[in-house]
Write a protein that holds these residues in place. Structure first.
Motif, short mmCIF file in Angstrom:
data_model
loop_
_atom_site.label_atom_id
_atom_site.label_comp_id
_atom_site.label_asym_id
_atom_site.label_seq_id
_atom_site.Cartn_x
_atom_site.Cartn_y
_atom_site.Cartn_z
N GLY A 164 18.52 -0.73 -6.71
CA GLY A 164 17.85 -0.38 -5.60
C GLY A 164 17.19 -1.68 -5.15
O GLY A 164 16.46 -1.88 -4.14
N GLY A 165 17.61 -2.78 -5.89
CA GLY A 165 17.04 -4.26 -5.52
C GLY A 165 15.66 -4.46 -6.43
O GLY A 165 14.83 -3.43 -6.93
N VAL A 166 15.40 -5.72 -6.38
CA VAL A 166 14.02 -5.97 -7.10
C VAL A 166 12.91 -5.59 -6.22
O VAL A 166 12.86 -6.52 -5.13
CB VAL A 166 14.16 -7.50 -7.40
N PRO A 167 12.06 -5.02 -6.66
CA PRO A 167 10.99 -4.67 -5.56
C PRO A 167 10.06 -5.73 -5.51
O PRO A 167 9.30 -6.46 -6.42
CB PRO A 167 10.15 -3.34 -6.34
N VAL A 168 10.01 -6.29 -4.02
CA VAL A 168 9.17 -7.40 -3.88
C VAL A 168 7.95 -7.10 -2.56
O VAL A 168 8.41 -6.45 -1.74
CB VAL A 168 9.80 -8.70 -3.60
N ASN A 221 0.85 -1.29 -0.30
CA ASN A 221 0.09 0.01 0.07
C ASN A 221 0.74 1.31 -0.12
O ASN A 221 0.44 2.30 0.31
CB ASN A 221 -1.05 -0.07 1.21
N ASP A 222 2.14 1.11 -0.60
CA ASP A 222 3.02 2.19 -0.51
C ASP A 222 2.28 3.20 -1.26
O ASP A 222 2.03 3.04 -2.52
CB ASP A 222 4.37 1.94 -0.89
N PRO A 223 2.05 4.68 -1.17
CA PRO A 223 1.33 5.58 -2.01
C PRO A 223 2.12 5.75 -3.39
O PRO A 223 1.50 6.35 -4.29
CB PRO A 223 1.47 6.85 -0.98
N ALA A 224 3.40 5.66 -3.32
CA ALA A 224 4.18 5.67 -4.54
C ALA A 224 3.80 4.82 -5.76
O ALA A 224 3.72 5.14 -6.82
CB ALA A 224 5.71 5.24 -4.21
N PHE A 225 2.90 3.68 -5.45
CA PHE A 225 2.45 3.03 -6.59
C PHE A 225 1.26 3.81 -7.44
O PHE A 225 0.73 3.56 -8.40
CB PHE A 225 1.80 1.64 -5.99
N GLN A 226 0.85 5.03 -6.58
CA GLN A 226 -0.21 5.59 -7.24
C GLN A 226 0.15 6.83 -7.73
O GLN A 226 -0.41 7.75 -8.55
CB GLN A 226 -1.37 6.05 -6.18
N ASN A 227 1.56 6.99 -7.59
CA ASN A 227 2.12 8.48 -7.86
C ASN A 227 3.60 8.37 -8.33
O ASN A 227 4.49 8.36 -7.75
CB ASN A 227 2.30 9.21 -6.45
N ALA A 256 15.05 17.16 -14.22
CA ALA A 256 16.29 18.00 -13.64
C ALA A 256 16.87 18.56 -14.87
O ALA A 256 18.01 18.69 -14.72
CB ALA A 256 17.22 17.26 -12.89
N GLY A 257 15.90 19.24 -15.79
CA GLY A 257 16.51 20.38 -16.74
C GLY A 257 17.43 19.49 -17.97
O GLY A 257 17.89 20.02 -18.90
N ARG A 258 17.19 18.11 -17.99
CA ARG A 258 17.76 17.26 -19.10
C ARG A 258 16.93 16.73 -19.87
O ARG A 258 17.42 15.90 -20.80
CB ARG A 258 18.67 16.23 -18.34
N GLY A 259 15.79 16.89 -19.91
CA GLY A 259 14.62 16.37 -20.96
C GLY A 259 13.69 15.69 -20.31
O GLY A 259 13.69 15.46 -18.86
N TYR A 260 12.77 15.06 -20.89
CA TYR A 260 11.64 14.06 -20.57
C TYR A 260 12.01 12.58 -20.38
O TYR A 260 12.57 12.13 -21.31
CB TYR A 260 10.38 14.49 -21.22
N ARG A 261 11.44 11.98 -19.23
CA ARG A 261 11.80 10.51 -19.32
C ARG A 261 10.28 9.86 -18.59
O ARG A 261 9.56 10.70 -18.15
CB ARG A 261 12.74 10.36 -18.29
N ARG A 262 10.30 8.76 -19.13
CA ARG A 262 9.26 7.83 -18.69
C ARG A 262 9.48 7.68 -16.99
O ARG A 262 10.49 7.54 -16.55
CB ARG A 262 9.13 6.43 -19.10
N ILE A 263 8.43 7.74 -16.20
CA ILE A 263 8.31 7.54 -15.06
C ILE A 263 7.56 6.49 -14.55
O ILE A 263 6.57 5.99 -15.07
CB ILE A 263 7.98 9.01 -14.12
N VAL A 264 8.06 5.57 -13.37
CA VAL A 264 7.34 4.48 -12.85
C VAL A 264 7.21 4.48 -11.41
O VAL A 264 7.93 5.39 -10.83
CB VAL A 264 8.16 3.14 -13.45
N PRO A 265 6.50 3.80 -10.83
CA PRO A 265 6.36 3.78 -9.21
C PRO A 265 7.75 3.63 -8.41
O PRO A 265 8.35 2.72 -9.14
CB PRO A 265 5.29 2.94 -8.92
#
Ligand code: ADP
Ligand code: CP
Length: 319
Positions: A192-196, A118-124, A154-163
Motif C-alpha cells: 500500500g506504500g509507506v504511510p507518511v 487526523n484520519d479516523p483509522a488511526f483510532q480504529n 474472514a473465517g480464517r482465524g484471528y490476526r493482529r490489526i493495525v491502523p
C-alpha cells in the motif's frame, strides 16, 4: 494496448511456509501468470500487499529488540517489505519474461503514500497483519502482546490489526507514470506504500499499514489506467459469502454493488477494501475493474473469469 494495474494480495505470496524460498517460489508462480498480460501486449503495473510479511517482520524485530539494536518501527518495516518483495518479484518477472523471449526491464519503486494525520483509522485499527491464530491460541497471544488488538479475519482465524488510513496522494506517481511510458514494468506501492504524513516540507513515516487495494486504485487513477485488476485467493465477489445461498458474480454495475457495500455486506479487512477500491476506480474513470483469482489470469484476460465491475446500471449477472 491496455494499461493495467494489477494488485496482488500478500496472502498470494505467503501461505503456510514463511521461508524466503517458499515465498520466492510463490512469487515465481505469480510471475508466470502476470507475464500473460505482457504477452497479450498490455502495459503492466504491479502492486502487492504485505500483510503477512510485515506482521512477521515486526515479530522478528521485537524478538531481537535490544537497546543496541532496536526494533524498527512499522513504517520502516513497510519499506523493508517493499524491498524484499520487490526483489523477489523483479527477479521472478525477469526470469519469466526471458523464458518468453521478451526483453523488458522490471524495477521496484519505493513508494510513499501520503495519509491524513487526523484520519479516523488511526483510532480504529482494521488492517489484519501477520500470522493467523486459532481461538485456543488467543489467550497466550494476548498475554504475550498486551498492546495488540486482534480481529477475526474472514473465517480464517484471528490476526493482529493495525491502523489503515486511506491514501490521499501517491508521492512518486509522476515517476511511476514516466517509467510506464518508457515501457518498463514497475513494481510500486508495495504494502500500500509507506504511510507518511506531510509536515511542512517533510514526509514523516507513521505507524500504519495501508490497504494495497486502495493505493492500487489511487495509482490506477493517477496514471490513467484502462483497467484495475485485483487478484486474490477467490474467483470473484460473492453476495452472502460463506452462506448456503452464496452467489458468485460475473458482472455487476456500480450502483448495485454500492448498495451492497452500503448495507455492510462485505467483510472488513478482506473483501470490503477490494470492492470499495474497485468501485472508486470505476466511478472516477468510467473504466472497468476486475476482482478474481490469481490462477485465473488467462481467463480473466479473455473476459471469462473474475467479477467485472462496470460503470453501467445493470442487474448483476451471476456465474
Ligand atoms: N463477499 C466475499 N466474496 C469473496 N470473498 C470474500 C468475501 N468476503 C470475504 N471474503 C474473503 O476475502 C478473501 C480475500 O481477502 P484477503 O485474503 O484479505 O485478500 P488478499 O490478501 O489477497 O488481498 C477471500 O479469500 C475470502 O475468504
Ligand atoms: N498492505 C496490504 O494491503 O496487504 P495485504 O494485501 O497482504 O492485506
Amino acid at each position: 494496448m491496455a494499461k493495467i494495474v494489477v494488485a496482488l494480495g500478500g496472502n498470494a505470496i505467503l501461505s503456510k511456509d514463511a521461508s524466503a524460498s517458499a515465498q520466492m517460489n510463490a512469487v515465481k508462480k505469480t510471475a508466470k501468470e502476470l507475464v500473460n498480460f505482457i504477452k497479450n501486449g498490455d502495459q503492466l503495473i504491479i502492486t502487492h500487499g504485505n500483510g503477512p510479511q510485515v506482521g512477521n517482520l515486526l515479530l522478528q524485530q521485537s524478538a531481537a529488540d535490544t537497546p543496541d539494536n532496536p526494533a524498527m518501527p512499522l513504517d520502516t518495516c513497510g519499506a523493508m517489505t517493499q524491498g524484499s518483495l520487490g526483489y523477489w518479484f523483479q527477479n521472478a518477472m525477469r526470469e519469466e519474461l526471458l523464458k518468453s523471449g521478451i526483453d523488458k526491464d522490471v524495477i521496484t519503486i519505493i513508494t510513499q503514500t501520503i495519509v491524513a494525520e487526523n484520519d479516523p483509522a488511526f483510532q480504529n485499527p482494521s488492517k489484519p497483519i501477520g500470522p493467523f491464530y486459532t481461538e485456543s491460541e488467543l489467550a497466550d497471544i494476548k498475554s504475550a502482546h498486551p498492546n495488540w488488538q486482534l480481529m477475526e479475519d474472514a473465517g480464517r482465524g484471528y490476526r493482529r490489526i493495525v491502523p489503515s488510513p486511506r491514501p490521499l496522494e501517491i508521492n512518486e506517481y509522476r515517476a511511476i507514470r514516466q517509467v510506464v511510458d518508457d515501457g518498463i514494468v514497475p513494481i510500486v506501492s508495495g504494502g500500500g506504500g509507506v504511510p507518511v504524513i506531510k509536515k511542512d516540507n517533510k514526509l514523516v513515516g507513521t505507524e500504519a499499514v495501508i490497504d494495497k487495494d486502495f493505493s492500487a486504485s489511487k495509482i490506477a487513477q493517477l496514471i490513467n489506467a484502462d483497467k484495475l485488476i485485483i487478484l486474490t485467493s477467490v474467483g470473484g465477489v460473492f453476495y452472502n459469502y460463506g452462506k448456503p445461498d452464496a452467489i458468485e458474480l460475473k458482472k455487476v454495475g456500480l450502483d448495485e454493488l454500492q448498495q451492497h457495500i452500503d448495507a455492510d455486506e462485505f467483510a472488513k479487512g478482506s473483501m470490503l477494501p477490494k470492492v470499495e477500491a474497485a468501485t472508486d476506480f470505476v466511478r472516477n474513470t468510467g473504466n472497468p475493474a476486475v476482482i478474481g483469482a490469481l490462477e485465473a489470469v488467462k481467463d480473466i484476460i479473455a473476459g471469462e473469469e473474475g467479477t467485472t465491475i462496470i460503470n453501467e446500471n445493470i442487474v448483476a449477472v451471476a456465474k
